[in-house]
Write an enzyme that holds these catalytic residues in place. Structure first.
Site, PDB file in Angstrom:
ATOM      1  N   ARG A  57      34.972  18.802  42.465  1.00 18.11           N
ATOM      2  CA  ARG A  57      35.970  18.453  41.441  1.00 18.11           C
ATOM      3  C   ARG A  57      37.360  18.842  41.912  1.00 18.11           C
ATOM      4  O   ARG A  57      37.549  19.787  42.683  1.00 18.11           O
ATOM      5  CB  ARG A  57      35.651  19.108  40.102  1.00 18.11           C
ATOM      6  CG  ARG A  57      35.685  20.629  40.129  1.00 18.11           C
ATOM      7  CD  ARG A  57      36.850  21.203  39.355  1.00 18.11           C
ATOM      8  NE  ARG A  57      36.904  22.649  39.487  1.00 18.11           N
ATOM      9  CZ  ARG A  57      37.679  23.276  40.352  1.00 18.11           C
ATOM     10  NH1 ARG A  57      38.427  22.593  41.190  1.00 18.11           N
ATOM     11  NH2 ARG A  57      37.707  24.599  40.408  1.00 18.11           N
ATOM     12  N   SER A  63      46.675  20.230  34.865  1.00 13.86           N
ATOM     13  CA  SER A  63      45.962  21.504  34.840  1.00 13.86           C
ATOM     14  C   SER A  63      46.579  22.497  35.818  1.00 13.86           C
ATOM     15  O   SER A  63      46.679  23.697  35.527  1.00 13.86           O
ATOM     16  CB  SER A  63      44.486  21.272  35.181  1.00 13.86           C
ATOM     17  OG  SER A  63      43.789  22.485  35.211  1.00 13.86           O
ATOM     18  N   ARG A  70      51.045  29.711  33.130  1.00 14.42           N
ATOM     19  CA  ARG A  70      50.355  30.904  32.625  1.00 14.42           C
ATOM     20  C   ARG A  70      50.551  32.097  33.558  1.00 14.42           C
ATOM     21  O   ARG A  70      50.641  33.236  33.110  1.00 14.42           O
ATOM     22  CB  ARG A  70      48.855  30.623  32.457  1.00 14.42           C
ATOM     23  CG  ARG A  70      48.516  29.696  31.314  1.00 14.42           C
ATOM     24  CD  ARG A  70      47.040  29.802  30.943  1.00 14.42           C
ATOM     25  NE  ARG A  70      46.158  29.481  32.058  1.00 14.42           N
ATOM     26  CZ  ARG A  70      45.714  28.268  32.350  1.00 14.42           C
ATOM     27  NH1 ARG A  70      46.123  27.235  31.620  1.00 14.42           N
ATOM     28  NH2 ARG A  70      44.884  28.076  33.360  1.00 14.42           N
ATOM     29  N   LYS A 126      28.647  39.522  36.644  1.00 12.66           N
ATOM     30  CA  LYS A 126      29.697  39.810  35.666  1.00 12.66           C
ATOM     31  C   LYS A 126      29.069  40.455  34.433  1.00 12.66           C
ATOM     32  O   LYS A 126      27.852  40.390  34.226  1.00 12.66           O
ATOM     33  CB  LYS A 126      30.421  38.515  35.288  1.00 12.66           C
ATOM     34  CG  LYS A 126      31.299  37.949  36.394  1.00 12.66           C
ATOM     35  CD  LYS A 126      32.121  36.761  35.876  1.00 12.66           C
ATOM     36  CE  LYS A 126      33.050  36.232  36.951  1.00 12.66           C
ATOM     37  NZ  LYS A 126      33.892  35.090  36.459  1.00 12.66           N
ATOM     38  N   GLU A 153      37.456  26.270  46.793  1.00 12.61           N
ATOM     39  CA  GLU A 153      36.512  27.254  46.262  1.00 12.61           C
ATOM     40  C   GLU A 153      35.109  26.673  46.319  1.00 12.61           C
ATOM     41  O   GLU A 153      34.869  25.573  45.833  1.00 12.61           O
ATOM     42  CB  GLU A 153      36.855  27.621  44.821  1.00 12.61           C
ATOM     43  CG  GLU A 153      35.909  28.678  44.254  1.00 12.61           C
ATOM     44  CD  GLU A 153      36.140  28.959  42.777  1.00 12.61           C
ATOM     45  OE1 GLU A 153      36.313  30.127  42.411  1.00 12.61           O
ATOM     46  OE2 GLU A 153      36.128  27.986  41.987  1.00 12.61           O
ATOM     47  N   GLU A 168      26.635  28.464  28.919  1.00 11.72           N
ATOM     48  CA  GLU A 168      27.699  29.391  28.517  1.00 11.72           C
ATOM     49  C   GLU A 168      29.029  28.657  28.349  1.00 11.72           C
ATOM     50  O   GLU A 168      29.774  28.881  27.389  1.00 11.72           O
ATOM     51  CB  GLU A 168      27.832  30.496  29.568  1.00 11.72           C
ATOM     52  CG  GLU A 168      28.698  31.661  29.115  1.00 11.72           C
ATOM     53  CD  GLU A 168      29.878  31.906  30.025  1.00 11.72           C
ATOM     54  OE1 GLU A 168      30.486  32.990  29.935  1.00 11.72           O
ATOM     55  OE2 GLU A 168      30.224  30.993  30.790  1.00 11.72           O
TER      56      GLU A 168
END
Length: 248
Positions: A57, A63, A70, A126, A153, A168
């Site tokens: 992707r 985005s 941010r 996590k 990534e 999730e």
């Protein structure tokens, strides 16, 4: 304002954006080609495919800009490359835990790839139970006038890990759209589900190893090879040469 810029400048800016995004697309194409070669080689040598499927992707320009805002970063191509490392993402889904580290090792052995960062959320999950192996990899991309090293990534996980992560994400997405916090009960159940998925992975790994051992004990005679679904008998002289080498 962007609309007040000369047409020639707008066109140049648009071309730069397209070229920038193309670099990341080409990096993903390159990685998927490499993965395909590794899978085909592994299937021919071991009659086994360590990868179930891959999914890539690209972040949209919108985005990317939102993430820059941010982070409070400058708006420039240099700033994007330095501060956003997941513009291009590749997810590799495997059947078994050992396949994850096998694929990781095969990628590390490719000299023109650079592993910039590794986060092992399998050995160190996590807090919410998430598990996966994350790699930031620099991929060489050859453009018409230069070479670029593009960071992508790569996430490598099992089917069970991928199923849990997908669930999730759906839960958090649903509650974020309604601007509500995820209920504690659901968070606890998600954590329990992550533990169950991890236990299943360990059990499947044990079964996989046992099957491999049985298969090796019952291996067929090495008098032929299979390439691209075509079977070729090995010449008798070659087999006699191999037998002679073993006797020595």
């Amino acid at each position: 304002m962007m609309s007040q810029l000369p047409v020639s400048q707008l066109k140049r800016f648009k071309d730069e954006i397209i070229r920038f995004m193309m670099m990341y697309k080409f990096a993903l194409d390159e990685m998927e080609t490499r993965i395909g070669i590794l899978v085909e080689e592994f299937e021919m040598l071991h009659e086994y495919n360590p990868i179930e499927h891959t999914k890539s992707r690209l972040k949209s320009p919108e985005s990317i800009l939102n993430k820059l805002f941010r982070k409070g970063c400058d708006i420039s191509f240099t700033s994007i490359r330095e501060n956003i490392k997941d513009i291009a993402g590749l997810r590799i889904t495997c059947s078994f835990l050992s396949d994850i580290y096998l694929i990781s090792e095969m990628l590390r052995n490719q000299r023109d790839l650079t592993i910039c960062e590794e986060k092992d959320y399998i050995k160190h999950p996590k807090a919410n139970g998430y598990q996966s192996l994350h790699l930031l990899i620099e991929v060489p991309v050859y453009m018409s006038d230069r070479q670029e090293n593009v960071c992508i990534e790569v996430q490598i996980r099992t089917i069970a890990m991928d199923f849990w992560a997908s669930l999730e994400h759906k839960i958090y997405y649903k509650y974020s759209r309604e601007e509500q916090a995820v209920p504690e009960r659901l968070l606890r159940e998600l954590k329990d589900a992550a533990s169950s998925a991890a236990a299943l992975d360990l059990q499947m790994e044990r079964l996989h190893k046992e099957i491999v051992e049985i298969k090796e004990e019952q291996s067929e005679k090495l008098d032929r090879i299979i390439i691209n679904n075509q079977q070729f008998a090995l010449p008798q002289a070659f087999l006699e040469f191999l037998d002679g080498g073993k006797e020595e």
